[in-house]
Design a protein around this motif. Sequence first.
Motif, PDB file in Angstrom:
ATOM      1  N   ARG A  84       0.843  -1.200   0.000  1.00 31.88           N
ATOM      2  CA  ARG A  84       0.000   0.000   0.000  1.00 31.88           C
ATOM      3  C   ARG A  84       0.874   1.244   0.000  1.00 31.88           C
ATOM      4  O   ARG A  84       2.087   1.168   0.243  1.00 31.88           O
ATOM      5  CB  ARG A  84      -0.909   0.034   1.225  1.00 31.88           C
ATOM      6  N   LEU A  85       0.242   2.379  -0.230  1.00 33.17           N
ATOM      7  CA  LEU A  85       0.883   3.682  -0.063  1.00 33.17           C
ATOM      8  C   LEU A  85      -0.120   4.615   0.591  1.00 33.17           C
ATOM      9  O   LEU A  85      -1.275   4.710   0.151  1.00 33.17           O
ATOM     10  CB  LEU A  85       1.320   4.259  -1.417  1.00 33.17           C
ATOM     11  N   ASP A  86       0.310   5.308   1.649  1.00 31.81           N
ATOM     12  CA  ASP A  86      -0.600   6.188   2.383  1.00 31.81           C
ATOM     13  C   ASP A  86      -0.463   7.658   1.992  1.00 31.81           C
ATOM     14  O   ASP A  86      -1.451   8.390   1.986  1.00 31.81           O
ATOM     15  CB  ASP A  86      -0.344   6.052   3.893  1.00 31.81           C
ATOM     16  N   VAL A  87       0.761   8.092   1.698  1.00 28.54           N
ATOM     17  CA  VAL A  87       1.011   9.515   1.462  1.00 28.54           C
ATOM     18  C   VAL A  87       1.945   9.691   0.265  1.00 28.54           C
ATOM     19  O   VAL A  87       2.997   9.040   0.188  1.00 28.54           O
ATOM     20  CB  VAL A  87       1.657  10.184   2.700  1.00 28.54           C
ATOM     21  N   LEU A  88       1.547  10.573  -0.648  1.00 22.04           N
ATOM     22  CA  LEU A  88       2.413  10.990  -1.753  1.00 22.04           C
ATOM     23  C   LEU A  88       2.582  12.498  -1.695  1.00 22.04           C
ATOM     24  O   LEU A  88       1.592  13.234  -1.688  1.00 22.04           O
ATOM     25  CB  LEU A  88       1.802  10.603  -3.102  1.00 22.04           C
ATOM     26  N   VAL A  89       3.825  12.950  -1.640  1.00 20.11           N
ATOM     27  CA  VAL A  89       4.117  14.382  -1.660  1.00 20.11           C
ATOM     28  C   VAL A  89       4.851  14.703  -2.959  1.00 20.11           C
ATOM     29  O   VAL A  89       5.996  14.298  -3.152  1.00 20.11           O
ATOM     30  CB  VAL A  89       4.975  14.809  -0.448  1.00 20.11           C
ATOM     31  N   LEU A 127      -1.067   5.966  -7.621  1.00 17.64           N
ATOM     32  CA  LEU A 127      -2.491   5.876  -7.283  1.00 17.64           C
ATOM     33  C   LEU A 127      -2.991   4.449  -7.063  1.00 17.64           C
ATOM     34  O   LEU A 127      -3.762   4.212  -6.124  1.00 17.64           O
ATOM     35  CB  LEU A 127      -3.325   6.571  -8.359  1.00 17.64           C
ATOM     36  N   PRO A 128      -2.592   3.467  -7.893  1.00  8.27           N
ATOM     37  CA  PRO A 128      -3.096   2.109  -7.656  1.00  8.27           C
ATOM     38  C   PRO A 128      -2.795   1.585  -6.256  1.00  8.27           C
ATOM     39  O   PRO A 128      -3.563   0.779  -5.707  1.00  8.27           O
ATOM     40  CB  PRO A 128      -2.370   1.281  -8.732  1.00  8.27           C
ATOM     41  N   LEU A 129      -1.687   2.044  -5.661  1.00  7.44           N
ATOM     42  CA  LEU A 129      -1.337   1.600  -4.312  1.00  7.44           C
ATOM     43  C   LEU A 129      -2.301   2.162  -3.274  1.00  7.44           C
ATOM     44  O   LEU A 129      -2.557   1.537  -2.244  1.00  7.44           O
ATOM     45  CB  LEU A 129       0.088   2.036  -3.976  1.00  7.44           C
ATOM     46  N   MET A 130      -2.830   3.357  -3.520  1.00  9.09           N
ATOM     47  CA  MET A 130      -3.834   3.937  -2.624  1.00  9.09           C
ATOM     48  C   MET A 130      -5.200   3.305  -2.855  1.00  9.09           C
ATOM     49  O   MET A 130      -5.974   3.103  -1.919  1.00  9.09           O
ATOM     50  CB  MET A 130      -3.907   5.446  -2.823  1.00  9.09           C
ATOM     51  N   LYS A 131      -5.468   2.966  -4.101  1.00  8.25           N
ATOM     52  CA  LYS A 131      -6.771   2.372  -4.418  1.00  8.25           C
ATOM     53  C   LYS A 131      -6.936   0.999  -3.773  1.00  8.25           C
ATOM     54  O   LYS A 131      -8.058   0.558  -3.527  1.00  8.25           O
ATOM     55  CB  LYS A 131      -6.947   2.272  -5.922  1.00  8.25           C
ATOM     56  N   LEU A 132      -5.824   0.328  -3.492  1.00  8.20           N
ATOM     57  CA  LEU A 132      -5.907  -0.976  -2.845  1.00  8.20           C
ATOM     58  C   LEU A 132      -6.619  -0.896  -1.502  1.00  8.20           C
ATOM     59  O   LEU A 132      -7.317  -1.826  -1.101  1.00  8.20           O
ATOM     60  CB  LEU A 132      -4.499  -1.551  -2.646  1.00  8.20           C
ATOM     61  N   GLN A 133      -6.419   0.230  -0.801  1.00  2.03           N
ATOM     62  CA  GLN A 133      -7.067   0.403   0.498  1.00  2.03           C
ATOM     63  C   GLN A 133      -8.141   1.480   0.470  1.00  2.03           C
ATOM     64  O   GLN A 133      -8.747   1.799   1.486  1.00  2.03           O
ATOM     65  CB  GLN A 133      -6.029   0.752   1.557  1.00  2.03           C
ATOM     66  N   GLN A 134      -8.334   2.078  -0.725  1.00  4.29           N
ATOM     67  CA  GLN A 134      -9.353   3.111  -0.918  1.00  4.29           C
ATOM     68  C   GLN A 134      -9.159   4.307   0.020  1.00  4.29           C
ATOM     69  O   GLN A 134     -10.126   4.942   0.466  1.00  4.29           O
ATOM     70  CB  GLN A 134     -10.763   2.532  -0.744  1.00  4.29           C
ATOM     71  N   SER A 135      -7.882   4.611   0.298  1.00  2.38           N
ATOM     72  CA  SER A 135      -7.593   5.777   1.128  1.00  2.38           C
ATOM     73  C   SER A 135      -6.161   6.235   0.861  1.00  2.38           C
ATOM     74  O   SER A 135      -5.334   5.480   0.339  1.00  2.38           O
ATOM     75  CB  SER A 135      -7.772   5.460   2.616  1.00  2.38           C
ATOM     76  N   GLN A 180     -11.660   7.302   0.253  1.00  8.25           N
ATOM     77  CA  GLN A 180     -11.132   8.378   1.098  1.00  8.25           C
ATOM     78  C   GLN A 180      -9.721   8.760   0.634  1.00  8.25           C
ATOM     79  O   GLN A 180      -8.797   8.889   1.436  1.00  8.25           O
ATOM     80  CB  GLN A 180     -11.121   7.930   2.553  1.00  8.25           C
ATOM     81  N   ILE A 181      -9.575   8.947  -0.672  1.00  9.29           N
ATOM     82  CA  ILE A 181      -8.308   9.399  -1.238  1.00  9.29           C
ATOM     83  C   ILE A 181      -8.414  10.904  -1.436  1.00  9.29           C
ATOM     84  O   ILE A 181      -9.241  11.383  -2.217  1.00  9.29           O
ATOM     85  CB  ILE A 181      -8.000   8.700  -2.565  1.00  9.29           C
ATOM     86  N   ARG A 182      -7.596  11.654  -0.713  1.00 11.84           N
ATOM     87  CA  ARG A 182      -7.674  13.109  -0.715  1.00 11.84           C
ATOM     88  C   ARG A 182      -6.529  13.717  -1.520  1.00 11.84           C
ATOM     89  O   ARG A 182      -5.443  13.152  -1.591  1.00 11.84           O
ATOM     90  CB  ARG A 182      -7.628  13.651   0.719  1.00 11.84           C
ATOM     91  N   ALA A 183      -6.779  14.865  -2.141  1.00  6.19           N
ATOM     92  CA  ALA A 183      -5.753  15.575  -2.909  1.00  6.19           C
ATOM     93  C   ALA A 183      -5.811  17.055  -2.565  1.00  6.19           C
ATOM     94  O   ALA A 183      -6.856  17.697  -2.693  1.00  6.19           O
ATOM     95  CB  ALA A 183      -5.975  15.372  -4.409  1.00  6.19           C
ATOM     96  N   ASN A 184      -4.692  17.588  -2.118  1.00  4.99           N
ATOM     97  CA  ASN A 184      -4.591  18.998  -1.744  1.00  4.99           C
ATOM     98  C   ASN A 184      -3.264  19.579  -2.219  1.00  4.99           C
ATOM     99  O   ASN A 184      -2.341  18.845  -2.570  1.00  4.99           O
ATOM    100  CB  ASN A 184      -4.696  19.153  -0.224  1.00  4.99           C
ATOM    101  N   CYS A 185      -3.196  20.912  -2.223  1.00  7.32           N
ATOM    102  CA  CYS A 185      -1.975  21.626  -2.604  1.00  7.32           C
ATOM    103  C   CYS A 185      -1.516  22.540  -1.477  1.00  7.32           C
ATOM    104  O   CYS A 185      -2.338  23.038  -0.696  1.00  7.32           O
ATOM    105  CB  CYS A 185      -2.227  22.528  -3.822  1.00  7.32           C
ATOM    106  N   ILE A 186      -0.236  22.790  -1.459  1.00  3.57           N
ATOM    107  CA  ILE A 186       0.327  23.868  -0.646  1.00  3.57           C
ATOM    108  C   ILE A 186       0.975  24.858  -1.597  1.00  3.57           C
ATOM    109  O   ILE A 186       1.677  24.467  -2.534  1.00  3.57           O
ATOM    110  CB  ILE A 186       1.345  23.338   0.368  1.00  3.57           C
ATOM    111  N   ALA A 187       0.702  26.147  -1.375  1.00  4.66           N
ATOM    112  CA  ALA A 187       1.279  27.208  -2.200  1.00  4.66           C
ATOM    113  C   ALA A 187       2.213  28.044  -1.330  1.00  4.66           C
ATOM    114  O   ALA A 187       1.776  28.973  -0.649  1.00  4.66           O
ATOM    115  CB  ALA A 187       0.181  28.077  -2.801  1.00  4.66           C
TER     116      ALA A 187
END
Length: 250
Positions: A84-89, A127-135, A180-187
Motif C-alpha cells: 500500500r501507499l498512504d502519502v504521496l508528496v 495511485l493504484p497503491l492507494m486504491k488498494l485500500q481506498q484511502s 477516502q483518497i484526498r488531494a490537496n496543494c500547498i502554495a
Amino acid sequence: MNATTRDMHNNICVVTGAARGLGRCISETLARAGAARVYACDINMAPAEAWLKEYDNVTAVPLDVCDSAALSRLSARILADHGRLDVLVNNAGITRDALLDNMTEADWDSVLNVNLKGVFLMTQAMLPLMKLQQSGSIVSISSIVGTDGNIGQSNYGASKGGVISMTKGWARELARGGAQIRANCIAPGFINTEMTQAVPQKVLEKMTARIPLGRLGEPTDIAEGVLFLASARARYITGQVLKIDGGLVL
C-alpha cells in the motif's frame, strides 16, 4: 509519545525532490512523525547522503519523475514491500526564469515537464497503491506564483497553476464510490532555501518588506503544512490550496 509523533504512525510515504531544501525537510518531518517508511526520491540523491544516516525509516530512491518506467518500478517495489501507499508528496520542481520576450521553448518545456507532467506521472503511478485500500493523501507543492502570477515566471506559474487545477479535479475523481483518497496543494511564498539564499541581499530585503509577518518562511513552515494535510487531522479536507506565505498574498 506526543501528538506529532503519532501523526504518521505506520504510514508509507513517498516524497519527490527530497534530496535537499523543502523535500529534505518534508521527508525528515514525516520520518520524525512516525512514518513506517519514507521513500525519499530525487534525480540526484548525493546531497542527501549525510542526513539520510540519521533515519532508519527513510529509503533513498534515485528517480526522475518524468521517467514512466522508473515510476512503475518504484510502484512495484512499494507494493511488494508494503502492499500500500498512504502519502504521496509531489515536491520535485525546477525554475528557468526569463521575461516573456526572452523565454526559450526549451525553458518552457523543461519546467512544464518536471513541474506539471512529472506530478501527473508520479500520481498516476502511485495511485493504484492507494486504491488498494481506498484511502490516502496526495499533497502537491504548488506556489503563490501559480495562484497569483509573477514577472519572469510564465513557465513556472503555468506549471504550478496546472498542478492546482489537476488537484481539484483529482479531489472529485478520487473520492468517487466512497473512497477516502484526498488531494490537496500547498502554495508556498518566499521560503528560506538554497535557491533564495542565492538572491542578492537588496532583493531579499525588498521581498521581505512585502511580507506582513516580516520574514521569509522556513522549510519547516511548509513541512508542517504537509504533515497536517497528509495526516488524519485533515481527513475532511480535499481539493484545497493552503497558502503558506506569511500573508504575502491576501
